[in-house]
Design an enzyme around this catalytic site. Structure first.
Site, PDB file in Angstrom:
ATOM      1  N   CYS A 124       1.331  -0.871  -0.105  1.00 52.92           N
ATOM      2  CA  CYS A 124      -0.173  -0.066   0.157  1.00 52.92           C
ATOM      3  C   CYS A 124       0.651   1.277  -0.037  1.00 52.92           C
ATOM      4  O   CYS A 124       2.476   1.295  -0.696  1.00 52.92           O
ATOM      5  CB  CYS A 124      -0.629  -0.328   1.676  1.00 52.92           C
ATOM      6  N   ASP A 193      -3.594   1.068   9.697  1.00 52.04           N
ATOM      7  CA  ASP A 193      -4.715   2.489   9.868  1.00 52.04           C
ATOM      8  C   ASP A 193      -4.963   2.006  11.637  1.00 52.04           C
ATOM      9  O   ASP A 193      -5.419   2.524  11.989  1.00 52.04           O
ATOM     10  CB  ASP A 193      -5.404   1.247   9.453  1.00 52.04           C
TER      11      ASP A 193
HETATM   12  C1  RUB Z   1      -3.885   2.874   3.889  1.00 55.12           C
HETATM   13  C2  RUB Z   1      -3.279   2.221   4.289  1.00 55.12           C
HETATM   14  C3  RUB Z   1      -1.618   2.124   5.162  1.00 55.12           C
HETATM   15  C4  RUB Z   1      -2.249   2.949   6.350  1.00 55.12           C
HETATM   16  C5  RUB Z   1      -1.100   3.426   6.747  1.00 55.12           C
HETATM   17  O1  RUB Z   1      -5.120   2.721   3.433  1.00 55.12           O
HETATM   18  O2  RUB Z   1      -3.879   0.905   4.688  1.00 55.12           O
HETATM   19  O3  RUB Z   1      -0.793   1.538   5.377  1.00 55.12           O
HETATM   20  O4  RUB Z   1      -3.117   4.212   6.612  1.00 55.12           O
HETATM   21  O5  RUB Z   1      -0.485   4.725   6.191  1.00 55.12           O
HETATM   22  P1  RUB Z   1      -6.605   3.794   2.611  1.00 55.12           P
HETATM   23  P2  RUB Z   1      -0.461   6.282   6.899  1.00 55.12           P
HETATM   24  O6  RUB Z   1      -6.081   4.052   1.085  1.00 55.12           O
HETATM   25  O7  RUB Z   1      -7.386   2.624   2.145  1.00 55.12           O
HETATM   26  O8  RUB Z   1      -6.592   4.545   3.384  1.00 55.12           O
HETATM   27  O9  RUB Z   1       1.408   5.294   7.732  1.00 55.12           O
HETATM   28  O10 RUB Z   1       0.492   6.853   5.756  1.00 55.12           O
HETATM   29  O11 RUB Z   1      -0.465   6.725   7.811  1.00 55.12           O
END
Ligand code: RUB
Length: 307
Positions: A124, A193
């Site tokens: 991701c 998340d």
């Molecule tokens: C994003 C996702 C990321 C976490 C952490 O999912 O799973 O790995 O949110 O991201 P989506 P960060 O694209 O559905 O929002 O480290 O930027 O907080």
């Protein structure tokens, strides 16, 4: 209210995405709403702030950073409207400032664990995970990254673009190639998340297959997560809801509309049990997943959860 609605819509449609960015946008929305709120009484002030907080929290259910940010930002103790407004503005600004610093700290702390020559796999698009990777590169470590595509929204392309801007060599793979390439990997680094009190990780769907494959190949599995990604309500056993998104993110509905025995499911996140996680890099240091409870209790406060 119009600005709050715009922010909520951007979060819902994923124009603003990633748990950290979502949290910051929500804190800003609460702050700006409180700044412009014209009310006749303290009761009305409290009711309107509560309404907007609940509205923002309802936009995406899984990222616990969202309710944490909203609850921390909308906190006030004064019974006077002007003072309460000021408290909210200060709390929201503090949250945003701490969130930026947390990303920097995670980068600094986590990058020390990266060795020269490491091949890192990520999934991701996590700003916290990327902070570690780019910091290690800036510190002169010769690294490369294997990034999954992350279907259906393909956030892996955002990761590839970000790393490419730094000049970090990357390889893009489909999600199902994770186990095939694990033999070439030294470390897996993903974002979060939510982290439950038992140390389990909730992150983009497919994260648990990276963890399983890393475990099987005895490769290190690292999670990058700000302390505001830890979930207070899981202390009393409340489950973390997994968002299920529209099926047209996966398949053109016209293709399956004439089929009568088919259902399509689109969960956006999955659970990775604590036993597959070697370490969690947070803004207060590196912890084993078993320490998640302590982080929630000592660094977030009980009052954040519905306890
Ligand atoms: C994003 C996702 C990321 C976490 C952490 O999912 O799973 O790995 O949110 O991201 P989506 P960060 O694209 O559905 O929002 O480290 O930027 O907080």
């Amino acid at each position: 209210m119009q600005k709050v609605q715009e922010t909520a819509e951007k979060i819902r449609t994923m124009e603003i995405r990633g748990a950290g960015r979502i949290a910051k946008a929500a804190a800003e929305a609460v702050r700006d709403y409180a700044t412009g709120l014209d009310v006749a009484s303290m009761e009305e002030f409290s009711a309107r702030i509560r309404e907007v907080s609940n509205f923002l929290i309802s936009t995406r259910p899984t990222a616990v950073s969202l309710p944490n940010a909203v609850k921390l930002s909308s906190k006030y103790s004064s019974a006077n409207v002007e003072e309460a407004r000021q408290e909210i503005i200060e709390n929201a600004n503090l949250f945003i400032e701490r969130a930026d610093k947390a990303l920097e700290k995670i980068g600094k702390i986590g990058s020390r664990r990266i060795q020269d020559g490491d091949v890192i796999m990520t999934h991701c698009n996590s700003h916290a995970a990327l902070s570690i990777i780019t910091k290690a590169f800036e510190n002169g470590k010769d690294i490369s990254v294997i990034s999954t595509e992350s279907r259906p929204r393909c956030q892996g392309l955002l990761t590839i673009r970000h790393l490419n801007d730094f000049g970090i060599p990357t390889t893009l793979i489909v999600d199902s190639a994770v186990r095939y390439y694990m033999k070439d990997v030294d470390k897996v680094i993903v974002g979060a998340d939510a982290i439950a009190a038992n140390g389990a990780l909730v992150n983009k769907i497919g994260t648990s297959q990276l963890a399983l494959a890393a475990h099987e190949a005895r490769k290190s599995f690292m999670v990058a997560a700000e302390t505001f990604k830890f979930s207070p309500s899981t202390i009393v056993g409340n489950p973390i809801e997994i968002e299920e998104r529209a099926v047209d993110e996966i398949v053109d509905l016209a293709v399956i509309s004439e089929l009568s025995h088919v259902q399509v499911r689109n969960p956006a996140f999955d659970f990775t049990p604590a036993e597959y996680i070697d370490m969690i890099v947070t803004d207060i240091g590196i912890i084993p997943p078993a320490m998640a409870y302590t982080v929630i209790k000592e660094h977030l406060g009980w009052e954040l959860g519905e306890i």
